[in-house]
Design a protein around this motif. Structure first.
Motif, short mmCIF file in Angstrom:
data_model
loop_
_atom_site.label_atom_id
_atom_site.label_comp_id
_atom_site.label_asym_id
_atom_site.label_seq_id
_atom_site.Cartn_x
_atom_site.Cartn_y
_atom_site.Cartn_z
N LEU A 1 -0.49 17.74 -37.28
CA LEU A 1 0.09 18.95 -37.87
C LEU A 1 1.07 19.61 -36.90
O LEU A 1 2.12 20.10 -37.30
CB LEU A 1 -1.02 19.94 -38.24
CG LEU A 1 -1.92 19.51 -39.38
CD1 LEU A 1 -3.00 20.56 -39.62
CD2 LEU A 1 -1.11 19.31 -40.66
N VAL B 1 5.29 19.00 -40.50
CA VAL B 1 4.86 19.31 -41.87
C VAL B 1 4.45 20.77 -41.99
O VAL B 1 4.46 21.34 -43.06
CB VAL B 1 3.70 18.42 -42.36
CG1 VAL B 1 4.10 16.98 -42.40
CG2 VAL B 1 2.47 18.62 -41.54
N LEU B 2 4.08 21.36 -40.87
CA LEU B 2 3.67 22.76 -40.90
C LEU B 2 4.67 23.59 -40.12
O LEU B 2 5.29 23.10 -39.19
CB LEU B 2 2.33 22.92 -40.22
CG LEU B 2 1.07 22.78 -41.02
CD1 LEU B 2 -0.09 23.17 -40.14
CD2 LEU B 2 1.10 23.65 -42.25
N THR B 3 4.80 24.83 -40.50
CA THR B 3 5.60 25.71 -39.66
C THR B 3 4.65 26.69 -38.99
O THR B 3 3.82 27.30 -39.64
CB THR B 3 6.62 26.50 -40.48
OG1 THR B 3 5.94 27.06 -41.59
CG2 THR B 3 7.72 25.61 -40.96
N LEU C 1 -4.46 24.02 -45.11
CA LEU C 1 -3.63 23.01 -45.77
C LEU C 1 -3.18 23.41 -47.16
O LEU C 1 -2.26 22.82 -47.72
CB LEU C 1 -4.39 21.68 -45.84
CG LEU C 1 -4.70 21.02 -44.50
CD1 LEU C 1 -5.42 19.71 -44.71
CD2 LEU C 1 -3.42 20.80 -43.70
N LEU D 1 0.47 24.03 -47.84
CA LEU D 1 1.21 22.79 -47.71
C LEU D 1 1.02 21.91 -48.94
O LEU D 1 1.97 21.32 -49.47
CB LEU D 1 0.68 22.10 -46.46
CG LEU D 1 1.38 20.90 -45.88
CD1 LEU D 1 1.13 20.89 -44.39
CD2 LEU D 1 0.87 19.62 -46.49
N ILE D 2 -0.22 21.85 -49.43
CA ILE D 2 -0.51 20.99 -50.59
C ILE D 2 0.19 21.53 -51.83
O ILE D 2 0.86 20.78 -52.54
CB ILE D 2 -2.04 20.89 -50.81
CG1 ILE D 2 -2.68 20.15 -49.64
CG2 ILE D 2 -2.34 20.17 -52.12
CD1 ILE D 2 -4.19 20.17 -49.65
N GLU E 1 2.74 23.48 -52.04
CA GLU E 1 4.19 23.42 -51.92
C GLU E 1 4.68 22.00 -52.16
O GLU E 1 5.71 21.78 -52.80
CB GLU E 1 4.62 23.89 -50.53
CG GLU E 1 6.12 24.07 -50.41
CD GLU E 1 6.54 24.42 -48.99
OE1 GLU E 1 5.75 25.04 -48.28
OE2 GLU E 1 7.66 24.07 -48.63
N THR E 2 3.92 21.03 -51.66
CA THR E 2 4.34 19.64 -51.81
C THR E 2 4.17 19.15 -53.23
O THR E 2 5.02 18.46 -53.78
CB THR E 2 3.52 18.75 -50.84
OG1 THR E 2 3.67 19.27 -49.53
CG2 THR E 2 4.02 17.33 -50.88
N ARG F 1 5.62 28.43 -53.33
CA ARG F 1 5.29 28.83 -51.97
C ARG F 1 4.20 29.87 -51.99
O ARG F 1 4.32 30.89 -52.67
CB ARG F 1 6.51 29.47 -51.32
CG ARG F 1 7.63 28.50 -51.15
CD ARG F 1 7.89 28.30 -49.71
NE ARG F 1 9.08 27.48 -49.56
CZ ARG F 1 9.57 27.16 -48.38
NH1 ARG F 1 9.00 27.62 -47.30
NH2 ARG F 1 10.63 26.40 -48.28
N ILE F 2 3.15 29.61 -51.27
CA ILE F 2 2.16 30.66 -51.10
C ILE F 2 1.80 30.74 -49.64
O ILE F 2 2.05 29.81 -48.88
CB ILE F 2 0.87 30.41 -51.91
CG1 ILE F 2 0.25 29.09 -51.47
CG2 ILE F 2 1.12 30.41 -53.39
CD1 ILE F 2 -1.22 29.09 -51.63
N SER F 3 1.24 31.85 -49.24
CA SER F 3 0.76 31.90 -47.87
C SER F 3 -0.68 32.35 -47.90
O SER F 3 -1.09 33.16 -48.71
CB SER F 3 1.62 32.85 -47.03
OG SER F 3 1.32 34.18 -47.36
N GLY G 1 -3.58 34.00 -45.64
CA GLY G 1 -3.67 34.76 -44.39
C GLY G 1 -5.09 35.18 -44.07
O GLY G 1 -6.05 34.71 -44.67
#
Lengths: 662, 193
Positions: A292, A297-299, A370, A373-374, A376-377, A382-384, A386
């Motif tokens: 990762l 793949v991650l920011t 993850l 990422l999942i 979005e892919t 887009r979700i975050s 937190g």
């Protein structure tokens, strides 16, 4: 010239790793002792070669040889020596060499210390270590070569990101890697056991010290990272559920579960296939963390500069290592279960619940990390995710775990007496309730204090019950208790210390989350701000030269009543190379709470600055707790039964014969 | 090697549970592989879609902070030139920007709509209590749904919206007095024509 030798040594190490991965495996299958012994020789040789390659890289950084690309990009001649050295692993390529070096250290340790391991098991485990080495050395040589030259050589380097120029962060990656890579031992032993098709108490006895060493190191490594974030980033936080933080925390959770389930295998010959699975998953999670951080793949703030080619390589590596071991698991594990009757109320029952809670916690953290990422892919949105998610799911899982941590050690193996254990913990329960009440009174009976007070109650419960277990075990205060203390296995002392450390940590987490207060303002020289009973007077800023930066240094007088308790000097540092600014906080600690100050930007011409002050109650307890946990791990490691070399030679020799003849 | 269990000693273990970890890992590997191929194909996960200037603001419907009337919807911002300000009680720069927003609000020259980003209602309300409330209406966006559509990367961020609901200007970071006087105020005057 030297750096080319290092490059060459690493290439040779790859060849040696190939031999180490293949020959001993065939030897073990055929019962050929000479072929099996190749494992030991090649493991030691691999260590020598990799360590040499690593040393040449350190040499290049220390002598500021800017004809090496990595040195040019990450180092600078005016940098203090310690940061020249830590710069070696402050970048992707160098950190991988560190990774492989630690891997080879572990391999060599098994070869040297594991003389009384069953030869076949040792040969197979080292062969698996060899396979891991192949993957990573090939990764370095083919996609991330740190030995590349630059022609013509520049006169000066780019410098290390100033935020990384910090003693805490110099030591943080090696500690962390020692933990990650240490779990490769449990992995290798698990795969070796799967190949062999058997797991027994002796196997668990071999795996435990390695897991314990890795766990101790990872605990301290995560703690160091958190401490660093706390005192340098200057936002008054110590954990933000960042994906890369989670990447180190996930293997810690499964590693903790593994540490406990291996005890069940050793003592009761139960939970075998589960323990094997945990060993595989723990190391897989370490690998996943590596993936990762480096694949792009991650920011994340922590991520290395990355490119997709590397990502593809690591993904293939991951697929082979994790997919391969889990395939083997699916084939072999169904035959592995066995062992005695399993009563729900017993030490092993408690440890099983511990495992379920820890792995569930791990799964929730993994999912939260993850999930963005999942989605979005696969879905494109887009979700975050937190802190609210993590705190919301993680804390409820930890509460029963902590309650259980108090009870479990008092239950006997096979059949525990729950009522008896609980009655022995009456005092702990009483103290815990009292602690909640006292905390509420001190904090002032606000509804918002309930969470914090409950956390303090849990901490007291765990601390008290750990101490009760220990004092009962050594019959503290009665005649002969000193002899019983010295005779008690070190592992038992280690457990008490580590559990007690966990209690201290919980107190720190609760206090820091519930009663933190902060203030931000523009202060002109002479102005005073009140925070948590302190009066902080800003006395202005002076310019101070540092080794490779110049600092704006503020002077802040901290008074309590009329008494001056501290003079603090938070700084803003402007580095020469690279030209970047960092803040450097200044902390006044009472050893139970911190007053953290940071300096912001100048405002206007009258010498006014933005200043930020944080009052952080109980934050030092976080560090005490982590240190105690690490110390508990170390004490436990010195237990005779954990010493890989000495004990049980006769017993092992006896089991070794049939295995070798298989 | 002999690893088959002696027949009759115990019932044959079910095999499928032991396959679960493998299947899970393979599925995850598939996701990673697709992600990597997206990235090699030019997709950059670091770039959050930036809303281009002069395009309509995205549709949204945000719930209110308790006790502060209705929430904020994309219908609210139409019909009048307005400013949308994204803030959070956790955001230090917002605290610095705040007094100036209060000043603007006092002049009444333009309604300011607030989006409370990644925050709990309690904290947002406590913050407004402490520093004052310059916002005509506030919607909360704890899970960043609208924020991401707006292309916000950090707080504070502000958008100047015209009468038709089209984004005309965007400020990333603190709105300074100079910026307001030299750029934004003239723009407002022009849009109000």
């Amino acid at each position: 010239m030297i750096i080319e030798l290092g490059h060459f040594a690493l290439a040779l190490a790859l060849a040696v790793a190939l031999i180490q991965a293949i020959v001993p495996l065939i030897g073990a299958a055929r019962g050929n002792v000479a072929w099996m012994n190749v494992a030991r020789q090649s493991a030691v040789l691999q260590f020598v070669l990799v360590a040499f390659a690593f040393a040449t890289l350190i040499h290049a950084y220390v002598t500021s040889d800017f004809s090496v690309v990595g040195v040019y990009e990450n180092s600078h001649s005016a940098k203090p020596l310690i940061y020249k050295i830590s710069g070696v692993w402050g970048n992707h390529e160098g950190s991988l060499v560190l990774w492989v070096t630690i891997l080879s250290v572990f391999g060599a340790l098994v070869a040297v210390l594991g003389r009384n391991l069953p030869p076949a098991l040792r040969a197979r485990a080292l062969a698996v270590q060899g396979m891991i080495s192949i993957g990573f050395i090939a990764f370095i040589l083919f996609t991330s070569n740190p030995f590349l030259r630059l022609f013509p050589a520049p006169a000066e380097g780019n410098g290390l990101n100033p935020i990384l120029q910090d003693p805490g962060l110099a030591v943080h990656p090696p500690m962390l890697y020692f933990g990650y890579v240490g779990f490769s031992m449990a992995f290798s032993f698990a795969v070796a056991a799967l190949i062999e098709g058997r797991v027994d108490a002796a196997w668990a006895r071999w795996v435990r010290p390695w897991t314990l060493a890795a766990w101790t190191s990872l605990t301290l490594g995560i703690g160091l990272g958190s401490w660093w974030a706390y005192y340098t980033l200057g936002w008054g936080g110590w954990w933000m559920w960042d994906p890369v933080e989670n990447a180190s925390f996930i293997p810690w959770l499964t590693g903790t579960a593994l540490l406990h389930s291996a005890i069940v295998v050793e003592k009761r010959e139960a939970l075998k296939s589960w323990t094997i699975l945990l060993a595989i998953i723990t190391f897989s999670m370490s690998l996943l963390g590596t993936f990762l951080v480096r694949s792009g793949v991650l920011t994340s703030v922590h991520a290395f500069a990355s490119d997709p080619t590397r990502g593809v390589f690591i993904l293939i590596l991951l697929a082979v290592a994790i997919g391969g071991s889990l395939t083997l698991y699916a084939i072999r594990a169904p035959q592995m279960e066995g062992g005695g009757v399993f009563a729900p109320i017993s030490r092993e029952g408690g440890l099983l619940i511990n495992n379920l809670l820890l792995t569930t916690a791990c799964a929730t953290v993994l999912l939260g990390t993850l999930y963005p990422l999942i989605t979005e892919t696969l879905a494109g949105g887009r979700i975050s995710v937190g802190s609210p998610y993590f705190n919301g799911v993680f804390i409820p899982l930890m509460i029963p775990l902590i309650l259980l941590m108090g009870i479990g050690p008092l239950l006997a193996w096979k059949r525990g007496d729950l009522a008896g254990a609980l009655s022995r913990l009456k005092v702990a329960a009483g103290l815990s309730v009292a602690a909640i009440a006292v905390t509420m009174v001190v904090a002032g009976f606000s509804i918002t204090d309930i969470g914090g007070a409950f956390g303090i109650g849990l901490a007291v419960w765990l601390a008290a019950s750990s101490l009760i277990e220990w004092t009962e075990r050594v019959k503290f205060g009665r005649s002969g208790s000193w002899a019983r203390i010295t005779n008690l296995p070190r592992a038992a002392h280690g457990m008490t210390i580590a559990h007690f450390g966990m209690a201290v940590l919980i107190a720190g987490v609760s206090g820091a989350s519930a009663w933190k207060s902060e203030t931000i303002q523009v202060q002109a020289p002479g102005e005073t701000v009140q925070l948590a009973g302190y009066a902080l007077t800003f006395q202005g800023v002076t310019e101070v030269p540092g080794s490779n930066y110049t600092a704006e240094r503020a002077t802040i007088e901290v008074k309590r009543g009329d008494k001056l308790v501290a003079t603090l000097h938070p700084e803003r540092r402007a580095f020469v190379q690279p030209p970047e600014q960092t803040t450097f906080s200044s902390i006044h600690t009472t050893y139970a709470s911190d007053l953290l100050t940071t300096l912001g930007e100048a405002q206007g011409d009258n010498g006014a600055y933005v200043t930020r002050f944080y009052h952080e109650p109980l934050v030092p307890f976080l560090w005490y707790g982590i240190l105690l946990m690490g110390f508990g791990g170390l004490v436990s490691l010195t237990d005779r039964r954990h010493r890989v070399g000495a004990p049980r030679r006769a017993a092992v020799a006896a089991t070794a014969v049939p295995v070798a003849a298989e | 090697m002999t690893d088959t269990p002696a027949p009759g000693t115990k019932p044959r273990a079910k095999r499928w549970p032991y396959l679960v970890p493998l299947v899970a890992v393979l599925a995850l590997g598939g996701v990673f592989a697709k992600r990597l191929s997206d990235i090699s194909g030019g997709y950059d996960p670091k770039v959050i879609p930036t809303v281009l200037l002069n395009t309509p603001a995205p549709e949204f419907n945000l719930p209110p902070l308790p006790g502060l009337g209705e929430g904020l919807t994309s219908a609210d911002i139409k019909g009048k030139v307005s400013l949308i300000n994204v803030w959070g009680s956790w955001c230090v720069a917002c605290t610095v920007e705040h007094p100036f927003l209060m000043e603007i609000a006092k002049t009444g020259e333009i309604p300011i709509y607030g989006i409370a980003w990644r925050d709990t209602p309690e904290r947002s309300l406590a913050w407004l209590e402490k520093y004052g409330n310059p916002f005509t209406k506030i919607g909360q966006d704890p899970h960043s749904q609208t924020i991401i559509n707006l292309g916000v990367t950090a707080a504070p961020e502000s958008f100047l919206i015209d009468k038709e609901g089209i984004i005309r200007y965007k400020v990333s970071g603190i709105i300074t007095r100079e910026m307001w006087r030299d750029t934004i105020q003239p723009l407002i005057a022009q849009l109000n024509k």
